[in-house]
Write an enzyme that holds these catalytic residues in place. Structure first.
Site, PDB file in Angstrom:
ATOM      1  N   ARG A  44       2.493  -2.567   1.035  1.00 19.25           N
ATOM      2  CA  ARG A  44       3.614  -1.656   0.763  1.00 19.25           C
ATOM      3  C   ARG A  44       3.164  -0.262   1.184  1.00 19.25           C
ATOM      4  O   ARG A  44       1.999  -0.065   1.544  1.00 19.25           O
ATOM      5  CB  ARG A  44       4.104  -1.720  -0.696  1.00 19.25           C
ATOM      6  CG  ARG A  44       3.116  -2.056  -1.755  1.00 19.25           C
ATOM      7  CD  ARG A  44       2.049  -1.043  -1.982  1.00 19.25           C
ATOM      8  NE  ARG A  44       2.574   0.296  -2.165  1.00 19.25           N
ATOM      9  CZ  ARG A  44       1.917   1.401  -1.991  1.00 19.25           C
ATOM     10  NH1 ARG A  44       0.656   1.365  -1.584  1.00 19.25           N
ATOM     11  NH2 ARG A  44       2.458   2.587  -2.172  1.00 19.25           N
ATOM     12  N   ARG A  87      12.648  -4.718   3.874  1.00 20.03           N
ATOM     13  CA  ARG A  87      12.755  -3.541   3.006  1.00 20.03           C
ATOM     14  C   ARG A  87      13.548  -2.481   3.779  1.00 20.03           C
ATOM     15  O   ARG A  87      13.164  -2.099   4.878  1.00 20.03           O
ATOM     16  CB  ARG A  87      11.359  -3.023   2.619  1.00 20.03           C
ATOM     17  CG  ARG A  87      10.549  -4.070   1.848  1.00 20.03           C
ATOM     18  CD  ARG A  87       9.406  -3.446   1.082  1.00 20.03           C
ATOM     19  NE  ARG A  87       9.856  -2.603  -0.007  1.00 20.03           N
ATOM     20  CZ  ARG A  87       9.057  -1.786  -0.693  1.00 20.03           C
ATOM     21  NH1 ARG A  87       7.779  -1.690  -0.374  1.00 20.03           N
ATOM     22  NH2 ARG A  87       9.531  -1.052  -1.697  1.00 20.03           N
ATOM     23  N   GLN A 204       2.334   1.597  -9.048  1.00 18.04           N
ATOM     24  CA  GLN A 204       1.457   1.845  -7.899  1.00 18.04           C
ATOM     25  C   GLN A 204       0.442   2.958  -8.204  1.00 18.04           C
ATOM     26  O   GLN A 204      -0.654   2.971  -7.655  1.00 18.04           O
ATOM     27  CB  GLN A 204       2.282   2.253  -6.664  1.00 18.04           C
ATOM     28  CG  GLN A 204       3.097   1.137  -6.044  1.00 18.04           C
ATOM     29  CD  GLN A 204       4.516   1.107  -6.562  1.00 18.04           C
ATOM     30  OE1 GLN A 204       4.774   1.465  -7.713  1.00 18.04           O
ATOM     31  NE2 GLN A 204       5.446   0.672  -5.747  1.00 18.04           N
ATOM     32  N   ASP A 245       9.301   7.985   2.426  1.00 18.07           N
ATOM     33  CA  ASP A 245       9.653   6.731   3.105  1.00 18.07           C
ATOM     34  C   ASP A 245      10.636   6.967   4.237  1.00 18.07           C
ATOM     35  O   ASP A 245      10.730   6.179   5.172  1.00 18.07           O
ATOM     36  CB  ASP A 245      10.211   5.721   2.105  1.00 18.07           C
ATOM     37  CG  ASP A 245       9.075   5.175   1.260  1.00 18.07           C
ATOM     38  OD1 ASP A 245       8.685   5.852   0.286  1.00 18.07           O
ATOM     39  OD2 ASP A 245       8.539   4.105   1.607  1.00 18.07           O
ATOM     40  N   ASN A 255      11.814   8.937  -1.291  1.00 17.13           N
ATOM     41  CA  ASN A 255      10.460   8.513  -1.692  1.00 17.13           C
ATOM     42  C   ASN A 255      10.578   7.712  -2.986  1.00 17.13           C
ATOM     43  O   ASN A 255      11.693   7.539  -3.530  1.00 17.13           O
ATOM     44  CB  ASN A 255       9.548   9.738  -1.851  1.00 17.13           C
ATOM     45  CG  ASN A 255       8.084   9.355  -1.989  1.00 17.13           C
ATOM     46  OD1 ASN A 255       7.564   8.581  -1.171  1.00 17.13           O
ATOM     47  ND2 ASN A 255       7.424   9.829  -3.025  1.00 17.13           N
ATOM     48  N   LYS A 256       9.466   7.232  -3.479  1.00 16.96           N
ATOM     49  CA  LYS A 256       9.435   6.377  -4.670  1.00 16.96           C
ATOM     50  C   LYS A 256      10.274   6.945  -5.807  1.00 16.96           C
ATOM     51  O   LYS A 256      10.251   8.140  -6.067  1.00 16.96           O
ATOM     52  CB  LYS A 256       7.969   6.212  -5.098  1.00 16.96           C
ATOM     53  CG  LYS A 256       7.719   5.345  -6.318  1.00 16.96           C
ATOM     54  CD  LYS A 256       8.387   3.987  -6.250  1.00 16.96           C
ATOM     55  CE  LYS A 256       8.037   3.177  -5.033  1.00 16.96           C
ATOM     56  NZ  LYS A 256       8.959   2.015  -4.829  1.00 16.96           N
TER      57      LYS A 256
HETATM   58  O1  MRU Z   1       7.666   0.691  -2.845  1.00 21.07           O
HETATM   59  P1  MRU Z   1       6.452   1.221  -2.150  1.00 21.07           P
HETATM   60  O2  MRU Z   1       5.193   1.053  -2.931  1.00 21.07           O
HETATM   61  O3  MRU Z   1       6.342   0.704  -0.742  1.00 21.07           O
HETATM   62  O4  MRU Z   1       6.726   2.777  -2.050  1.00 21.07           O
HETATM   63  C1  MRU Z   1       5.802   3.602  -1.417  1.00 21.07           C
HETATM   64  C2  MRU Z   1       6.126   5.035  -1.528  1.00 21.07           C
HETATM   65  O5  MRU Z   1       7.143   5.413  -2.041  1.00 21.07           O
HETATM   66  C3  MRU Z   1       5.192   5.996  -0.874  1.00 21.07           C
HETATM   67  O6  MRU Z   1       5.228   7.213  -1.541  1.00 21.07           O
HETATM   68  C4  MRU Z   1       5.634   6.187   0.572  1.00 21.07           C
HETATM   69  O7  MRU Z   1       5.621   4.981   1.292  1.00 21.07           O
HETATM   70  C5  MRU Z   1       4.923   7.209   1.327  1.00 21.07           C
HETATM   71  S1  MRU Z   1       3.183   7.159   1.274  1.00 21.07           S
HETATM   72  C6  MRU Z   1       2.606   6.502   2.658  1.00 21.07           C
END
Ligand code: MRU
Length: 376
Positions: A44, A87, A204, A245, A255-256
């Site tokens: 991920r 995704r 995470q 992202d 982002n997350k």
């Molecule tokens: O759902 P995930 O774990 O893939 O989400 C990841 C994130 O939100 C990161 O902050 C994002 O990919 C940028 S870091 C390389």
């Protein structure tokens, strides 16, 4: 090892679902399995899943029974669709797939005469795709190092840095985005301390960022997501660094989930808020974050912790995996071509154009950067 590697026809990746309890390397020889691994989050993080998709397409090419270039291209288009659907939010995934497909289309026009039989050109294209996937992976590491060098200029000695999710080696091929900045600042001798958001629901931060920082020996403290506002209000945070992202043309950052809340709190408390994102995460085809698709994930991620149920059976759940932070809350966006400040659109366009010019990728559409702009 890197988060993901190609080893003689096998894609190897760290199974991040098992960290920090176990360090297990998963191996794949079929692109469908790679697609499943992305969906189920063995791997991920936006740049890491881009590289995984690229290697997945290389596997498809190597395993294809196609007899002609046209058949191979059809196989690749189908595989790319499967990989792309895994995704929807991180743009690095379609970015890498599109780059791979362009390589395949380009290879179509080589004039080689078959010295070894009818499949010669098909094999040639497959080899070109393995090489391109490897280039995508290698470039990611190089780009992260450059972003880290730019971003580290923002970090002063004795800074308390707050970060969210995992943006380290594990979220990329190696080194990291926001965590790469933190690593470089630390390697420069700055006495920093990192507040690590646990990052519900998939944790995470608690599982991956804490594991990485402890391995690097960087001082850190794990906090519940809910603690961030209190820390900001009481003067214990100097800067917030997150990844991205997908960054829209106006600088809105997906982002997350939980990132938006941090950005608003940072603004309220006068704390600088930066997103660290390679130009491969910048999507100039979307005018604003409103057009970004937000992935919704399984309810079990919310109703269970470590496989143990914590909510009443059958409870309705809403589980968006990402949010969009409007650009007005963002102090700057750190890219490999430098730090972009508001107004973001011209700076992001320039960063993307510089990147494509430097990488000689002028055949590639560059997601909204016109060829003339790249050449300029
Ligand atoms: O759902 P995930 O774990 O893939 O989400 C990841 C994130 O939100 C990161 O902050 C994002 O990919 C940028 S870091 C390389």
């Amino acid at each position: 090892m890197r988060t993901i590697e190609w080893d003689d026809g096998v894609v190897k990746m760290i199974d991040q679902r098992k960290l920090p309890r176990e360090l297990v390397i998963a191996q794949f020889t079929d692109y469908r399995e790679v697609a499943r691994a992305i969906k189920e989050m063995y791997i991920r993080g936006a740049p890491a899943i881009g590289a995984a998709a690229a290697f997945g397409l290389a596997l498809c090419a190597r395993g294809s029974k196609a007899k002609t270039r046209a058949e191979l291209l059809a196989n690749l288009e189908e595989a790319a669709l499967t990989l792309r659907r895994t995704r929807p939010t991180a743009v690095n995934l379609p970015w890498a797939l599109e780059r791979m497909l362009e390589q395949a289309r380009k290879a179509q026009y080589t004039q080689a005469v078959s010295p070894v039989g009818p499949n010669y050109r098909v094999e040639q294209i497959a080899n070109a795709l393995v090489a391109e996937a490897q280039r995508i992976a290698d470039e990611d590491v190089e780009v992260n190092r450059r972003m880290a060098a730019h971003g580290a200029e923002l970090i002063e000695d004795a800074y308390n840095i707050l970060t969210h999710c995992n943006t380290g080696s594990l979220a990329t091929v190696d080194y990291g985005t926001a965590l790469g900045v933190i690593r470089t600042a630390y390697e420069q001798g700055k006495r920093i301390h990192v507040w690590v958001d646990e990052t519900r629901p998939r944790l995470q931060g608690a599982r991956l960022t804490a594991w990485e920082l402890m391995r690097y020996g960087i001082p850190m403290t794990l906090i519940a997501d809910n603690a961030a506002g209190h820390l900001m209000l009481t003067g214990q945070v100097d800067i917030v660094l997150v990844g991205a992202d997908r960054v829209a043309a106006n600088g809105d950052v997906a982002n997350k989930i939980g990132t938006y809340k941090l950005a608003v709190l940072a603004r309220e408390n006068g704390i600088p808020f930066y997103s660290v994102a390679p130009t491969s995460t910048v999507d100039l085809s979307l005018p604003s974050g409103e057009q970004i698709t937000i992935e919704e994930r399984d309810s079990a991620e919310v109703t269970q912790v470590g496989g143990v149920g914590i909510a009443p059976e059958g409870v309705p759940v809403y589980n968006p995996a990402f949010d969009v932070t409007p650009h007005r809350y963002i102090t700057g966006i750190v890219t490999e071509e430098g730090i972009v400040y508001p107004p973001f659109t011209p700076g992001l366009r320039r960063a993307k154009a510089l990147r494509y010019a430097a990488a000689s990728l002028t055949g590639y559409s560059g997601q909204g950067v016109a060829d003339e702009e790249i050449r300029a």
